[in-house]
Design a protein around this motif. Sequence first.
Motif, PDB file in Angstrom:
ATOM      1  N   ILE A  17      50.133  54.511  46.440  1.00 23.37           N
ATOM      2  CA  ILE A  17      49.698  54.624  45.056  1.00 23.37           C
ATOM      3  C   ILE A  17      49.871  53.264  44.402  1.00 23.37           C
ATOM      4  CG2 ILE A  17      51.980  55.435  44.341  1.00 23.37           C
ATOM      5  CD1 ILE A  17      50.616  57.011  42.112  1.00 23.37           C
ATOM      6  N   ARG A  18      48.900  52.869  43.640  1.00 22.75           N
ATOM      7  CA  ARG A  18      48.978  51.579  42.964  1.00 22.75           C
ATOM      8  C   ARG A  18      49.570  51.781  41.581  1.00 22.75           C
ATOM      9  NH1 ARG A  18      46.672  47.634  45.779  1.00 22.75           N
ATOM     10  NH2 ARG A  18      45.171  48.202  47.369  1.00 22.75           N
ATOM     11  N   LEU A  19      50.624  51.045  41.295  1.00 21.83           N
ATOM     12  CA  LEU A  19      51.286  51.098  39.996  1.00 21.83           C
ATOM     13  C   LEU A  19      51.360  49.692  39.420  1.00 21.83           C
ATOM     14  CD1 LEU A  19      54.381  53.302  40.959  1.00 21.83           C
ATOM     15  CD2 LEU A  19      52.265  54.076  39.872  1.00 21.83           C
ATOM     16  N   LYS A  24      56.462  50.083  37.610  1.00 22.95           N
ATOM     17  CA  LYS A  24      57.366  50.224  38.758  1.00 22.95           C
ATOM     18  C   LYS A  24      58.774  49.760  38.401  1.00 22.95           C
ATOM     19  CE  LYS A  24      57.794  48.901  43.601  1.00 22.95           C
ATOM     20  NZ  LYS A  24      57.179  48.148  44.695  1.00 22.95           N
ATOM     21  N   GLU A  25      58.890  48.652  37.694  1.00 16.36           N
ATOM     22  CA  GLU A  25      60.210  48.145  37.293  1.00 16.36           C
ATOM     23  C   GLU A  25      60.893  49.098  36.316  1.00 16.36           C
ATOM     24  OE1 GLU A  25      61.764  45.657  38.822  1.00 16.36           O
ATOM     25  OE2 GLU A  25      59.969  45.554  40.069  1.00 16.36           O
ATOM     26  N   GLU A  26      60.109  49.657  35.372  1.00 19.36           N
ATOM     27  CA  GLU A  26      60.677  50.620  34.418  1.00 19.36           C
ATOM     28  C   GLU A  26      61.175  51.876  35.155  1.00 19.36           C
ATOM     29  OE1 GLU A  26      61.194  50.502  31.086  1.00 19.36           O
ATOM     30  OE2 GLU A  26      60.403  48.464  30.901  1.00 19.36           O
ATOM     31  N   GLN A  34      69.266  57.019  42.002  1.00 25.25           N
ATOM     32  CA  GLN A  34      68.393  57.994  42.657  1.00 25.25           C
ATOM     33  C   GLN A  34      67.260  57.306  43.428  1.00 25.25           C
ATOM     34  OE1 GLN A  34      66.170  60.371  39.867  1.00 25.25           O
ATOM     35  NE2 GLN A  34      65.564  61.861  41.396  1.00 25.25           N
ATOM     36  N   GLY A  35      66.784  56.185  42.934  1.00 22.01           N
ATOM     37  CA  GLY A  35      65.644  55.514  43.540  1.00 22.01           C
ATOM     38  C   GLY A  35      64.358  55.960  42.886  1.00 22.01           C
ATOM     39  N   TYR A  36      63.440  55.039  42.683  1.00 16.78           N
ATOM     40  CA  TYR A  36      62.237  55.382  41.917  1.00 16.78           C
ATOM     41  C   TYR A  36      61.284  56.285  42.686  1.00 16.78           C
ATOM     42  CZ  TYR A  36      58.915  52.145  44.133  1.00 16.78           C
ATOM     43  OH  TYR A  36      58.082  51.528  45.011  1.00 16.78           O
TER      44      TYR A  36
END
Length: 112
Positions: A17-19, A24-26, A34-36
């Motif tokens: 998925i393109r973010l 992504k940083e937020e 938990q990990g994004y």
Amino acid sequence: MRTLPRTSTTEMEVTSIRLERELKEELKELAGHQGYQALIRDILWNYVQQKSDDYKPQFSRSDILSSVPATAQQEQRCVLTGKFIRPQEPMLLGFTNHGDLVPLSIESLSSR
């Protein structure tokens, strides 16, 4: 947001998925330990559950600290009863003990 039981990564499929970099940083900051990617999975599962016919409310009345009157601008689902709230229908916004604002149907906080 509730955390779903962990599925082994060997049982998962890889999806690209393109973010935006900023998004992504937020997400990484919000996810903390938990990990994004796990956070995104939780968000997606919550969305699927809310839109499904077998929706099961995740909150109880004791989770709601206060509420304010509101009007639905889009279809919502009450987090206590699972009842749909239609656009332009009166509703409540409940402030939870976790700091979330959640949709509530008018009758969901009525005395029983």
